[in-house]
Design a protein around this motif. Structure first.
Motif, mmCIF file in Angstrom:
data_model
loop_
_atom_site.group_PDB
_atom_site.id
_atom_site.type_symbol
_atom_site.label_atom_id
_atom_site.label_comp_id
_atom_site.label_asym_id
_atom_site.label_seq_id
_atom_site.Cartn_x
_atom_site.Cartn_y
_atom_site.Cartn_z
ATOM 1 N N ALA A 174 0.851 -1.170 -0.020
ATOM 2 C CA ALA A 174 -0.146 -0.003 -0.083
ATOM 3 C C ALA A 174 0.913 1.399 -0.086
ATOM 4 O O ALA A 174 0.486 2.255 -0.491
ATOM 5 C CB ALA A 174 -0.885 -0.078 1.116
ATOM 6 N N ASP A 175 2.031 1.193 0.481
ATOM 7 C CA ASP A 175 2.829 2.550 0.430
ATOM 8 C C ASP A 175 4.229 2.088 -0.338
ATOM 9 O O ASP A 175 5.177 2.561 -0.071
ATOM 10 C CB ASP A 175 3.506 2.679 1.888
ATOM 11 N N ARG A 180 1.323 4.487 -7.315
ATOM 12 C CA ARG A 180 0.142 5.086 -6.530
ATOM 13 C C ARG A 180 -0.928 5.228 -7.565
ATOM 14 O O ARG A 180 -0.882 6.023 -8.546
ATOM 15 C CB ARG A 180 0.580 6.568 -6.220
ATOM 16 N N GLY A 181 -1.844 4.277 -7.291
ATOM 17 C CA GLY A 181 -3.188 4.643 -8.166
ATOM 18 C C GLY A 181 -3.290 4.042 -9.316
ATOM 19 O O GLY A 181 -4.496 3.922 -9.967
ATOM 20 N N GLU A 234 4.124 -7.503 0.812
ATOM 21 C CA GLU A 234 3.441 -6.213 1.586
ATOM 22 C C GLU A 234 4.414 -5.444 2.380
ATOM 23 O O GLU A 234 4.461 -4.132 2.569
ATOM 24 C CB GLU A 234 2.563 -6.659 2.916
ATOM 25 N N ARG A 251 -6.275 -8.298 0.785
ATOM 26 C CA ARG A 251 -6.264 -6.754 1.050
ATOM 27 C C ARG A 251 -6.963 -6.366 2.302
ATOM 28 O O ARG A 251 -6.683 -5.272 2.844
ATOM 29 C CB ARG A 251 -6.870 -5.897 -0.164
ATOM 30 N N ASP A 255 -1.697 -4.610 4.274
ATOM 31 C CA ASP A 255 -1.612 -3.457 3.688
ATOM 32 C C ASP A 255 -1.109 -3.505 2.147
ATOM 33 O O ASP A 255 0.121 -3.179 1.931
ATOM 34 C CB ASP A 255 -0.416 -2.519 4.329
ATOM 35 N N SER A 257 -2.314 -2.995 -1.933
ATOM 36 C CA SER A 257 -3.010 -2.435 -3.119
ATOM 37 C C SER A 257 -3.142 -3.322 -4.129
ATOM 38 O O SER A 257 -2.310 -4.218 -4.682
ATOM 39 C CB SER A 257 -2.269 -1.202 -3.689
ATOM 40 N N LEU A 259 -4.134 -3.856 -8.145
ATOM 41 C CA LEU A 259 -3.890 -2.931 -9.240
ATOM 42 C C LEU A 259 -4.331 -3.714 -10.624
ATOM 43 O O LEU A 259 -4.185 -4.795 -10.708
ATOM 44 C CB LEU A 259 -2.693 -2.476 -9.631
#
Length: 306
Positions: A174-175, A180-181, A234, A251, A255, A257, A259
Motif C-alpha cells: 500500500a505504501d 500510486r493509484g 506487503e 487486501r 497493507d 493495493s 491494481l
C-alpha cells in the motif's frame, strides 16, 4: 471357502484406497474390527497377506496390485446390476473426505466450507491434500474425493463442474514508493516481481501470455507458495500477479493495493473434479453439491472432462 461376497470386495477396495484399516472403516462407516475380520477372510481365500504394514501405511502385495482392477470392475458391475442402495445422511455421518486443493483455495474456500460442515454435518471430517500432478490418480483410486482448482490436463473418466471465473490482478504494498493509484506496462516491466508456481492455480496462463506478448517480467523472488510471497510483497517494493479473489482476501488482512494488470490476460475457470467411479456415490455427491453452493457463481453445469 466360497467366492468372496460384495462386502469383502468393498473392504478390500477401501483398504487399498486408504492404506489404512482404520481409515477404511471410517470410509465404509463400519467398525475397525469388522475390517480386520474381513481382511482375515480375504487373506485366507487368496492365500496371501494382501496388505502389509509399512512406514507409509498398509501397502498392497503384488497379488493385491493384480486384484485391485478386477475387484473394482466387479463392484462397478454389481452396483450397475442391482442399483446403489447406500445412503448418506450428513447429520449422522462420521465420514472423512479428502480434497485436493491449492493454497489459494485453502483461504478462499475452507473457512466457508468448515462453517457449513459444522452446521449440516458435525461428524464429518476433512483431509486436505496438495493439488499436484498426482490428483488424477488419487481421484481414480478413491484416495481423494474431489479436486478443486485449475486442472486442464484431466482426461476421459473424470467429471467436472465450473465454480467461478478467475482473472488476475497485481498486488503491491500500500505504501509502494513508486506506484500510486495505477500501474503502467512500463512500471510492470521496470519493477521487481515475486512469483509462486503452484500447480492448479493457472499460473501457466501468466507465463504463456507474457511470453506471447513479449512482455518483460523481472522475477527476483521465487517462492513455492503464495503466502510467503504475498507477505514479502506487503513489506517490500516487489509486485506480484495473483488471482483476483486472493487479492481481495489479502487486501482485507494486510497493507496491500490491488491494481489492474496493465495488459490483457485471459480468464480461466476454477472447477471441482471427481472420477466417474464415484459420480453416483451419495457422500461425494453431497460434498460437491455443498461446495458448488458455496462457490459457484451461476450454478455451474456438470460435464465429463474433454
Amino acid at each position: 471357502m466360497g467366492n468372496p461376497d460384495q462386502r469383502l470386495l468393498q473392504i478390500f477396495d477401501a483398504v487399498y484406497k486408504t492404506c489404512s484399516v482404520s481409515r477404511a472403516a471410517e470410509l465404509l462407516e463400519i467398525g475397525q474390527p469388522a475390517v480386520s475380520v474381513a481382511l482375515g477372510k480375504l487373506r485366507e481365500h487368496f492365500s496371501d497377506p494382501l496388505f502389509v504394514r509399512t512406514s507409509g501405511g498398509m501397502a498392497p502385495t503384488p497379488l493385491a496390485e493384480e486384484l485391485v482392477q478386477p475387484i473394482r470392475h466387479a463392484l462397478d458391475a454389481l452396483e450397475g446390476a442391482f442399483g446403489r442402495r447406500s445412503v448418506f445422511d450428513p447429520a449422522t455421518s462420521a465420514r472423512r473426505f479428502r480434497i485436493c486443493m491449492t493454497d489459494i483455495t485453502h483461504l478462499v474456500l475452507l473457512p466457508r466450507l468448515w462453517g457449513a460442515l459444522r452446521a449440516a454435518a458435525p461428524g464429518v471430517s476433512i483431509d486436505i491434500a496438495s493439488l499436484d500432478d498426482s490428483a488424477g490418480r488419487q481421484l481414480e483410486s478413491g484416495e481423494a474425493d474431489l479436486a478443486v482448482g485449475f486442472i486442464p490436463g484431466l482426461e476421459a473418466g473424470f467429471y467436472q463442474q465450473a465454480l467461478f471465473r478467475q482473472h488476475y490482478v497485481c498486488l503491491a504494498s500500500a505504501d509502494h514508493p513508486r506506484i500510486r493509484g495505477g500501474l503502467t506496462l512500463a512500471q510492470f516491466e521496470a519493477e521487481g516481481h515475486a512469483a509462486f508456481r503452484a500447480t492448479g492455480t493457472g499460473h501457466q496462463i501468466i507465463e504463456q501470455e507474457i511470453a506471447r506478448q513479449g512482455i518483460k517480467r523481472r522475477i527476483v523472488l521465487d517462492i513455492p507458495n503464495f503466502l510467503g510471497a504475498a507477505f514479502v510483497v506487503e513489506r517490500t517494493d516487489l509486485l506480484m500477479t495473483v488471482p483476483r479473489r486472493l487479492g481481495e482476501l489479502l487486501r482485507g488482512r494486510g497493507d496491500f493495493s490491488i491494481l489492474p494488470v496493465p495488459f490483457t490476460l485471459p480468464e480461466y475457470t476454477v472447477k471441482q473434479h471427481w472420477h466417474e467411479r464415484f459420480h453416483h456415490d451419495p457422500g461425494n455427491r453431497w460434498l460437491r453439491g455443498l461446495i458448488a453452493s458455496l462457490m459457484s457463481e451461476a450454478g455451474g453445469q456438470v460435464s465429463p472432462a474433454a
